[in-house]
Design an enzyme around this catalytic site. Structure first.
Site, PDB file in Angstrom:
ATOM      1  N   CYS A   1      27.139  44.585 105.417  1.00 17.21           N
ATOM      2  CA  CYS A   1      26.146  45.451 104.780  1.00 17.21           C
ATOM      3  C   CYS A   1      24.952  45.621 105.731  1.00 17.21           C
ATOM      4  O   CYS A   1      24.360  44.621 106.159  1.00 17.21           O
ATOM      5  CB  CYS A   1      25.687  44.821 103.469  1.00 17.21           C
ATOM      6  SG  CYS A   1      24.279  45.680 102.738  1.00 17.21           S
TER       7      CYS A   1
ATOM      8  N   HIS B   1      30.713  60.572  89.282  1.00 11.10           N
ATOM      9  CA  HIS B   1      31.745  59.620  89.700  1.00 11.10           C
ATOM     10  C   HIS B   1      31.460  59.042  91.091  1.00 11.10           C
ATOM     11  O   HIS B   1      32.372  58.520  91.735  1.00 11.10           O
ATOM     12  CB  HIS B   1      33.127  60.279  89.673  1.00 11.10           C
ATOM     13  CG  HIS B   1      33.611  60.544  88.265  1.00 11.10           C
ATOM     14  ND1 HIS B   1      34.656  61.386  87.971  1.00 11.10           N
ATOM     15  CD2 HIS B   1      33.165  60.063  87.068  1.00 11.10           C
ATOM     16  CE1 HIS B   1      34.840  61.417  86.650  1.00 11.10           C
ATOM     17  NE2 HIS B   1      33.949  60.630  86.086  1.00 11.10           N
TER      18      HIS B   1
ATOM     19  N   TYR C   1      40.959  55.189 100.187  1.00 12.70           N
ATOM     20  CA  TYR C   1      39.672  55.908 100.246  1.00 12.70           C
ATOM     21  C   TYR C   1      39.319  56.305 101.679  1.00 12.70           C
ATOM     22  O   TYR C   1      38.682  57.345 101.887  1.00 12.70           O
ATOM     23  CB  TYR C   1      38.563  55.083  99.569  1.00 12.70           C
ATOM     24  CG  TYR C   1      38.709  55.174  98.063  1.00 12.70           C
ATOM     25  CD1 TYR C   1      38.247  56.282  97.365  1.00 12.70           C
ATOM     26  CD2 TYR C   1      39.379  54.180  97.348  1.00 12.70           C
ATOM     27  CE1 TYR C   1      38.433  56.398  95.998  1.00 12.70           C
ATOM     28  CE2 TYR C   1      39.565  54.289  95.979  1.00 12.70           C
ATOM     29  CZ  TYR C   1      39.088  55.398  95.313  1.00 12.70           C
ATOM     30  OH  TYR C   1      39.281  55.528  93.953  1.00 12.70           O
TER      31      TYR C   1
ATOM     32  N   GLU D   1      43.940  77.916  85.395  1.00 14.04           N
ATOM     33  CA  GLU D   1      44.765  78.151  84.201  1.00 14.04           C
ATOM     34  C   GLU D   1      44.088  77.416  83.045  1.00 14.04           C
ATOM     35  O   GLU D   1      43.198  76.597  83.265  1.00 14.04           O
ATOM     36  CB  GLU D   1      46.171  77.600  84.428  1.00 14.04           C
ATOM     37  CG  GLU D   1      46.139  76.123  84.787  1.00 14.04           C
ATOM     38  CD  GLU D   1      47.459  75.610  85.342  1.00 14.04           C
ATOM     39  OE1 GLU D   1      48.312  76.416  85.733  1.00 14.04           O
ATOM     40  OE2 GLU D   1      47.596  74.372  85.365  1.00 14.04           O
TER      41      GLU D   1
ATOM     42  N   ASN E   1      38.701  78.328  85.506  1.00 12.49           N
ATOM     43  CA  ASN E   1      39.797  77.450  85.935  1.00 12.49           C
ATOM     44  C   ASN E   1      40.978  78.303  86.380  1.00 12.49           C
ATOM     45  O   ASN E   1      41.094  79.469  86.014  1.00 12.49           O
ATOM     46  CB  ASN E   1      40.212  76.533  84.771  1.00 12.49           C
ATOM     47  CG  ASN E   1      40.690  75.166  85.238  1.00 12.49           C
ATOM     48  OD1 ASN E   1      39.955  74.449  85.908  1.00 12.49           O
ATOM     49  ND2 ASN E   1      41.912  74.805  84.903  1.00 12.49           N
TER      50      ASN E   1
ATOM     51  N   GLY F   1      37.013  74.175  87.278  1.00 15.34           N
ATOM     52  CA  GLY F   1      38.030  73.411  87.990  1.00 15.34           C
ATOM     53  C   GLY F   1      38.192  71.979  87.531  1.00 15.34           C
ATOM     54  O   GLY F   1      38.367  71.077  88.340  1.00 15.34           O
ATOM     55  N   THR F   2      38.129  71.781  86.216  1.00 14.24           N
ATOM     56  CA  THR F   2      38.357  70.423  85.708  1.00 14.24           C
ATOM     57  C   THR F   2      39.353  70.480  84.565  1.00 14.24           C
ATOM     58  O   THR F   2      39.316  71.391  83.740  1.00 14.24           O
ATOM     59  CB  THR F   2      37.028  69.736  85.303  1.00 14.24           C
ATOM     60  OG1 THR F   2      37.316  68.423  84.796  1.00 14.24           O
ATOM     61  CG2 THR F   2      36.223  70.531  84.285  1.00 14.24           C
ATOM     62  N   SER F   3      40.245  69.476  84.530  1.00 14.79           N
ATOM     63  CA  SER F   3      41.349  69.535  83.571  1.00 14.79           C
ATOM     64  C   SER F   3      40.936  69.110  82.169  1.00 14.79           C
ATOM     65  O   SER F   3      41.674  69.331  81.217  1.00 14.79           O
ATOM     66  CB  SER F   3      42.498  68.644  84.054  1.00 14.79           C
ATOM     67  OG  SER F   3      42.077  67.299  84.090  1.00 14.79           O
TER      68      SER F   3
ATOM     69  N   ALA G   1      38.908  79.395  91.806  1.00 14.55           N
ATOM     70  CA  ALA G   1      37.451  79.250  91.683  1.00 14.55           C
ATOM     71  C   ALA G   1      36.708  80.083  92.718  1.00 14.55           C
ATOM     72  O   ALA G   1      35.629  80.614  92.435  1.00 14.55           O
ATOM     73  CB  ALA G   1      37.079  77.774  91.821  1.00 14.55           C
TER      74      ALA G   1
HETATM   75  P1  OAD Z   1      42.156  67.338  87.734  1.00 20.66           P
HETATM   76  O1  OAD Z   1      43.095  67.221  88.901  1.00 20.66           O
HETATM   77  O2  OAD Z   1      42.463  66.549  86.530  1.00 20.66           O
HETATM   78  O3  OAD Z   1      42.046  68.868  87.306  1.00 20.66           O
HETATM   79  C1  OAD Z   1      41.835  69.885  88.244  1.00 20.66           C
HETATM   80  C2  OAD Z   1      41.744  71.205  87.507  1.00 20.66           C
HETATM   81  O4  OAD Z   1      41.419  72.206  88.457  1.00 20.66           O
HETATM   82  C3  OAD Z   1      43.029  71.640  86.796  1.00 20.66           C
HETATM   83  O5  OAD Z   1      42.719  72.091  85.488  1.00 20.66           O
HETATM   84  C4  OAD Z   1      43.545  72.798  87.669  1.00 20.66           C
HETATM   85  O6  OAD Z   1      44.189  73.795  86.906  1.00 20.66           O
HETATM   86  C5  OAD Z   1      42.249  73.326  88.244  1.00 20.66           C
HETATM   87  N1  OAD Z   1      42.409  73.982  89.550  1.00 20.66           N
HETATM   88  C6  OAD Z   1      43.264  73.687  90.557  1.00 20.66           C
HETATM   89  N2  OAD Z   1      43.065  74.505  91.591  1.00 20.66           N
HETATM   90  C7  OAD Z   1      42.068  75.354  91.249  1.00 20.66           C
HETATM   91  C8  OAD Z   1      41.410  76.437  91.883  1.00 20.66           C
HETATM   92  N3  OAD Z   1      41.722  76.826  93.115  1.00 20.66           N
HETATM   93  N4  OAD Z   1      40.428  77.090  91.199  1.00 20.66           N
HETATM   94  C9  OAD Z   1      40.090  76.710  89.939  1.00 20.66           C
HETATM   95  N5  OAD Z   1      40.685  75.693  89.296  1.00 20.66           N
HETATM   96  C10 OAD Z   1      41.652  75.017  89.923  1.00 20.66           C
HETATM   97  O7  OAD Z   1      40.689  67.023  88.321  1.00 20.66           O
HETATM   98  P2  OAD Z   1      39.363  66.635  87.510  1.00 20.66           P
HETATM   99  O8  OAD Z   1      39.324  67.305  86.192  1.00 20.66           O
HETATM  100  O9  OAD Z   1      38.239  66.819  88.445  1.00 20.66           O
HETATM  101  O10 OAD Z   1      37.961  60.475  88.477  1.00 20.66           O
HETATM  102  O11 OAD Z   1      39.589  65.088  87.299  1.00 20.66           O
HETATM  103  C11 OAD Z   1      38.593  64.331  86.657  1.00 20.66           C
HETATM  104  C12 OAD Z   1      38.566  62.933  87.232  1.00 20.66           C
HETATM  105  O12 OAD Z   1      39.856  62.370  87.184  1.00 20.66           O
HETATM  106  C13 OAD Z   1      38.195  62.838  88.680  1.00 20.66           C
HETATM  107  O13 OAD Z   1      36.802  62.879  88.914  1.00 20.66           O
HETATM  108  C14 OAD Z   1      38.759  61.523  89.086  1.00 20.66           C
HETATM  109  C15 OAD Z   1      40.105  61.638  88.426  1.00 20.66           C
HETATM  110  O14 OAD Z   1      40.725  60.449  88.103  1.00 20.66           O
HETATM  111  C16 OAD Z   1      37.945  59.248  88.992  1.00 20.66           C
HETATM  112  O15 OAD Z   1      38.543  58.946  90.028  1.00 20.66           O
HETATM  113  C17 OAD Z   1      37.093  58.296  88.228  1.00 20.66           C
END
Ligand code: OAD
Length: 236
Positions: free
Chosen positions: A139, A112, A56, A207, A205, A179-181, A223
């Site tokens: 702390c 998160h 981190y 894709e 997204n 931008g979330t999978s 994005a």
């Molecule tokens: P992911 O890495 O799972 O997904 C990222 C998404 O963004 C994918 O669908 C890519 O296709 C898309 N992407 C990549 N580059 C992009 C761009 N330039 N423009 C638009 N889209 C793009 O990330 P999250 O869905 O955010 O949680 O993951 C969810 C959670 O999983 C996170 O918050 C984290 C992780 O484990 C914890 O750590 C609890």
């Protein structure tokens, strides 16, 4: 949909990808290179706190060095414009960075947690934290040493603000995921929750995501380009 009054936006790592912050599940992503069970769980922290804190610390340095991109800016602009019209943009992010805020967003719900905050496991006080975090740190609130952890949500822990998120989602005129999978719940389930309420849904997204079939419409592209264009078409 033209002129929605209240929009619920869910963002994920893809919105910060063009700011140089790695995503998780793309090729070369964080969880493709590292085992999340060894770095992002309470058990991993208990077994090997230094390795988890180092992971981190490295990510925190990346966040501090990153700058917001046009997607963050477009969301901040849309928040202001909707507010001026008496509406609301509820910005819910899975991201632990502060790029939405630094682009000018005023209200960001970090489900998160936030990497630039540390939490004391003795007194639960949350403190802004921009530098490295080590087991030697005390702390600032209660003075306990060795009890500070990043204020992020790990696998197996409850995401934050779930009630407020669900209330805002079910009251929205439009749900947009950027931008979330669609791999991590509960966020991945929000599109279906919106649909069940008859709320139109759109995915922005690079894709099609794992959840692509659940959305009414989609805008595919980076994005920083696709999101400003989409919001402009909404009059924002
Ligand atoms: P992911 O890495 O799972 O997904 C990222 C998404 O963004 C994918 O669908 C890519 O296709 C898309 N992407 C990549 N580059 C992009 C761009 N330039 N423009 C638009 N889209 C793009 O990330 P999250 O869905 O955010 O949680 O993951 C969810 C959670 O999983 C996170 O918050 C984290 C992780 O484990 C914890 O750590 C609890």
């Amino acid at each position: 949909m033209k002129n929605p009054k209240t929009i619920f936006v869910l963002t994920g790592a893809g919105v910060s990808a063009e700011s140089g912050l790695g995503t998780f599940r793309d090729r070369g992503g964080l969880w493709a290179r590292f085992d999340p069970m060894k770095l992002a769980t309470p058990e991993a922290y208990a077994a090997d706190p230094d390795t988890v804190l180092d992971f981190y610390n490295h990510r925190r340095r990346g966040v501090v060095a990153a700058v917001p991109n046009a997607a963050h800016a477009a969301l901040a602009r849309a928040e202001t414009r909707l507010a001026e019209r008496g509406g609301r943009l509820f910005l819910c992010t899975q991201n632990v960075d502060d790029l939405h805020e630094r682009a000018g967003a005023r209200a960001v719900t970090h489900m998160h947690g936030e990497l630039l905050k540390a939490r004391c496991t003795a007194c639960e006080a949350v403190t802004p934290w921009h530098g490295d975090l080590t087991r030697a740190d005390a702390c600032p609130a209660c003075g306990a040493a060795g009890r500070m952890r990043p204020d992020v949500v790990w696998f197996g822990e409850m995401p934050k603000h779930l009630d407020a998120i669900e209330r805002a989602l079910t009251a929205a005129d439009l749900f947009v995921a950027v931008g979330t999978s669609g791999a991590v719940y509960p966020a991945a389930g929000y599109v279906r929750l919106a649909k069940a309420r008859g709320i139109p849904t759109c995915e922005v997204n690079l894709e099609p995501s794992d959840n692509a079939d659940a959305f009414d419409t989609a805008e595919y592209g980076p994005a920083s380009v696709a999101l400003p264009a989409y919001l402009a078409r909404l009059g924002l």
